[in-house]
Design a protein around this motif. Structure first.
Motif, PDB file in Angstrom:
ATOM      1  N   VAL A   1     -13.269   1.022  49.015  1.00  0.00           N
ATOM      2  CA  VAL A   1     -13.135   2.122  48.381  1.00  0.00           C
ATOM      3  C   VAL A   1     -14.487   2.945  47.966  1.00  0.00           C
ATOM      4  O   VAL A   1     -15.444   2.279  47.751  1.00  0.00           O
ATOM      5  CB  VAL A   1     -12.831   1.738  46.779  1.00  0.00           C
TER       6      VAL A   1
ATOM      7  N   THR B   1     -16.179   5.848  45.744  1.00  0.00           N
ATOM      8  CA  THR B   1     -16.514   6.692  44.696  1.00  0.00           C
ATOM      9  C   THR B   1     -17.323   7.749  44.943  1.00  0.00           C
ATOM     10  O   THR B   1     -18.275   7.226  45.145  1.00  0.00           O
ATOM     11  CB  THR B   1     -16.220   6.063  43.272  1.00  0.00           C
ATOM     12  N   THR B   2     -17.081   9.065  44.777  1.00  0.00           N
ATOM     13  CA  THR B   2     -17.943  10.170  44.907  1.00  0.00           C
ATOM     14  C   THR B   2     -17.576  11.398  44.042  1.00  0.00           C
ATOM     15  O   THR B   2     -16.440  11.258  43.421  1.00  0.00           O
ATOM     16  CB  THR B   2     -18.231  10.455  46.248  1.00  0.00           C
TER      17      THR B   2
ATOM     18  N   GLY C   1      -6.851  10.357  43.004  1.00  0.00           N
ATOM     19  CA  GLY C   1      -7.362  11.400  41.874  1.00  0.00           C
ATOM     20  C   GLY C   1      -6.927  12.803  41.893  1.00  0.00           C
ATOM     21  O   GLY C   1      -7.155  13.326  43.139  1.00  0.00           O
TER      22      GLY C   1
ATOM     23  N   ALA D   1     -11.932   7.673  45.902  1.00  0.00           N
ATOM     24  CA  ALA D   1     -11.529   7.500  44.449  1.00  0.00           C
ATOM     25  C   ALA D   1     -12.393   8.079  43.349  1.00  0.00           C
ATOM     26  O   ALA D   1     -13.779   8.027  43.501  1.00  0.00           O
ATOM     27  CB  ALA D   1     -11.225   6.027  43.882  1.00  0.00           C
ATOM     28  N   THR D   2     -11.883   8.999  42.614  1.00  0.00           N
ATOM     29  CA  THR D   2     -12.729   9.635  41.347  1.00  0.00           C
ATOM     30  C   THR D   2     -12.832   8.564  40.621  1.00  0.00           C
ATOM     31  O   THR D   2     -12.447   7.324  40.350  1.00  0.00           O
ATOM     32  CB  THR D   2     -11.655  10.639  40.796  1.00  0.00           C
TER      33      THR D   2
ATOM     34  N   GLY E   1     -16.447   7.814  39.403  1.00  0.00           N
ATOM     35  CA  GLY E   1     -17.605   7.108  39.687  1.00  0.00           C
ATOM     36  C   GLY E   1     -18.688   7.128  38.390  1.00  0.00           C
ATOM     37  O   GLY E   1     -19.884   6.637  38.392  1.00  0.00           O
TER      38      GLY E   1
ATOM     39  N   LEU F   1     -11.064   4.774  39.699  1.00  0.00           N
ATOM     40  CA  LEU F   1     -11.496   3.846  39.711  1.00  0.00           C
ATOM     41  C   LEU F   1     -11.476   2.882  38.481  1.00  0.00           C
ATOM     42  O   LEU F   1     -11.485   1.520  38.628  1.00  0.00           O
ATOM     43  CB  LEU F   1     -13.191   4.255  39.931  1.00  0.00           C
TER      44      LEU F   1
ATOM     45  N   VAL G   1     -16.598  -1.708  47.007  1.00  0.00           N
ATOM     46  CA  VAL G   1     -16.696  -0.494  46.314  1.00  0.00           C
ATOM     47  C   VAL G   1     -17.890   0.119  46.717  1.00  0.00           C
ATOM     48  O   VAL G   1     -18.937  -0.461  46.265  1.00  0.00           O
ATOM     49  CB  VAL G   1     -16.127  -0.510  44.937  1.00  0.00           C
TER      50      VAL G   1
ATOM     51  N   PHE H   1     -20.601   3.110  45.623  1.00  0.00           N
ATOM     52  CA  PHE H   1     -21.028   4.192  44.855  1.00  0.00           C
ATOM     53  C   PHE H   1     -21.649   5.112  45.417  1.00  0.00           C
ATOM     54  O   PHE H   1     -23.090   5.234  45.342  1.00  0.00           O
ATOM     55  CB  PHE H   1     -21.609   3.487  43.486  1.00  0.00           C
TER      56      PHE H   1
ATOM     57  N   SER I   1     -22.703   8.161  44.712  1.00  0.00           N
ATOM     58  CA  SER I   1     -22.779   9.243  43.600  1.00  0.00           C
ATOM     59  C   SER I   1     -24.081   8.633  42.657  1.00  0.00           C
ATOM     60  O   SER I   1     -24.293   7.344  42.725  1.00  0.00           O
ATOM     61  CB  SER I   1     -21.663   9.221  42.882  1.00  0.00           C
TER      62      SER I   1
END
Length: 549
Positions: free
Chosen positions: A227, A229-230, A256, A296-297, A299, A307, A325, A327, A329
């Motif tokens: 996954v 997230t960004t 998301g 996925a949204t 973060g 997330l 996962v 990250f 971001s």
């Protein structure tokens, strides 16, 4: 406060904080607004999600406001549009991608036919009264990040918006050093500049470097569900993840609603045309673990985002021990606690967490010190006005600009009215400014009674005292109820003693006070509060109700 034969600047939001950007330029009797953003609430506003700049100053002068020009589509620059654009009653101006996202907001708010939205082609110049305006594309962590070159009878202003330098941008074509130097050759009176990343001594880095970093990182997790997230708005990052999915033989799943909106808008504007077909969460869960890549949204630790729900095992996408996962971001200041909570949940479930501290999987969208210095050299402004940052960021950028030879540094915060020209630039007045909050369906002052009371309740709880009849007589009745007090086993004893204290306090009232409702109420309030302090060391809010009969 009607602008005369002069060029004025005033920030109503975004100067003294990161987010909530609202900037005004005044010239020859008219005002121009640049950006209309919001920020997300923190612990200081219990029960509040969105925070806005107080626009009272410009709303009182809306007949002189010509329009709102939007630099790009991040929420801290466009998020307040559906809440205030109709009241302002002027057109909005934006480039195509920003306009797509703004149009969706207006449609959702039922304002499509009420607010005029004018789409500006990237290179088109346009004029609003004494202001000549053109967009200057700059790299940022969203498609169509732009500066504004604002031409006035008193000189040109280069308003940077959010920006960075990127030697390998993956979306769009930012202005080149040669093009920026040419703007400087024309003469720039003032640069109004993003201060967010001024303490970074290194350049912010390139999306090209991130693309290679994500490819390397995801490739090493064969056989694992990954996954990423960004920020949903980072179209370049989504493009990269599409390419990584293809190269690593994974199918791409986006989870998301904000991702869905961004992808649809980006494709409509000619971006992400090579993005692979997306699969839904159910399909993703049916695939072998090493054959899916999930974007996925959430973060930033948003509790309702994908997330957080995945970490809480409350989402169709499930992760098992050993899954990964990433990250991709940065932590926005203030979000450390909710982000840490999600990361601890994931780690507790045996999920491998990778951040930008461990791998080249994220770069900032804001300029580090070397990038600021390069921009100053190309544009050679007479004046530097630092914006978009906390006071410490803006003052530091002022020091950097002064060290690079910029003659005038104008330090300002929200509400300062600054004259840029003619004469020596600087603050000469202050205007009304502040914060508003969206509380349920109502927009009100951030320091209003409801929010202040909510803070107090969160700190010390509440005691409710109900009084009926003539207190102290057989017909009189007193009830006390405590909510949020740290009393469990002693609670009944506290209530009994508080009732006794209230009866005694009211019984001591003499003459007219014994019949005065306000005097009775205040005596009961103080007695109940003292009882709570005695029993638990708290000074709760006390609400007294005088009941008839």
């Amino acid at each position: 406060m009607k602008p005369g034969d002069e060029l004025l600047f005033c920030a109503l939001g975004g100067s003294g904080e990161i987010g909530m950007n609202v900037n005004l330029y005044g010239c020859d009797g008219k005002w121009l607004m640049v950006d209309l953003g919001m920020t997300f609430s923190g612990n200081e506003y219990p029960g509040i999600d969105l925070v806005f700049a107080d626009l009272d100053f410009i709303e009182e002068r809306r007949k002189d406001l010509l329009g709102v020009v939007l630099t790009h589509a991040h929420e801290d620059h466009i998020g307040a549009v559906p809440y205030f654009a109709a009241d302002l009653g002027v057109p909005l101006y934006a480039t195509p991608f920003t306009a797509k996202l703004v149009a969706a907001k207006l449609d959702e708010a039922g304002l499509t036919d009420t607010v005029e939205l004018i789409v500006i082609d990237h290179l088109d110049r346009f004029a609003l009264g004494p202001f000549g305006i053109r967009y200057v594309p700059l790299a940022h962590s969203i498609a169509e990040g732009n500066a504004l070159l604002i031409d006035t009878p008193y000189g040109k202003v280069f308003h940077t918006g959010d920006w960075k330098l990127d030697k390998e941008p993956l979306i769009g074509q930012p202005a080149t050093p040669e093009q920026l130097t040419a703007i400087g050759d024309e003469g720039v009176l003032a640069v109004v500049c993003d201060s967010t990343n001024v303490f970074n001594p290194e350049p912010s880095g390139s999306e090209g470097d991130v693309a290679r970093g994500l490819m390397e990182e995801i490739s090493r997790h064969k056989g694992k569900r990954v996954v990423v997230t960004t920020f949903a708005s980072n179209v370049a990052r989504l493009k990269t993840l599409g390419k990584v999915a293809k190269a690593t033989n994974r199918q791409l799943c986006a989870s998301g609603r904000s991702l869905d909106r961004i992808i649809a808008s980006a494709k409509a504007c000619g971006y992400l045309n090579d993005l692979p077909d997306l699969i839904d969460a159910d399909h993703a869960m049916d695939l072998p673990r090493g054959e899916v890549l999930i974007v996925a949204t959430g973060g930033q630790g948003e509790p309702r985002a994908a997330l957080a729900r995945i970490a809480d095992d409350n989402h169709p996408i499930k992760l098992d021990k050993g899954d990964v996962v990433l990250f991709s971001s940065r932590q926005i200041p203030g979000n450390e606690i909710p982000i840490g909570k999600i990361q601890n949940q994931l780690a507790g479930n045996g999920i491998t967490i990778v951040t930008d501290r461990q791998s080249m999987i994220h770069v900032s969208g804001h300029p580090g010190r070397p990038e600021l210095e390069e921009l100053y050299g190309w544009l050679r402004p007479e004046i530097l006005v630092p914006v978009h940052g906390e006071v410490r960021h803006m003052r530091e950028q002022g020091r950097v600009g002064k060290a690079k030879g910029i003659r005038h540094i104008v330090n300002q915060v929200n509400g300062d009215l600054v004259r840029l020209a003619p004469g020596k630039p600087g603050k000469f007045d202050e205007v009304r400014h502040g914060r508003l909050v969206l509380d349920g369906d109502i927009i009100g002052p951030a320091d209003g009674e409801a929010v202040v009371m909510r803070r107090r309740l969160a700190h010390a709880g509440i005691v409710v005292v109900a009084l009926a009849g003539q207190i102290g007589s057989k017909s009189g009745r007193v009830r006390v109820e405590g909510i949020g007090l740290p009393l469990v086993e002693d609670y009944d004893q506290f209530v009994e003693e508080a009732i006794g204290d209230v009866v005694k306090a009211i019984g001591k009232l003499k003459g007219g006070d014994a019949r005065d409702r306000d005097a009775i109420s205040e005596a009961a309030r103080l007695a109940a509060r003292r009882a709570a302090l005695r029993w638990c060391g708290k000074k709760p809010q006390v609400k007294v109700m005088l009941l008839e009969g």
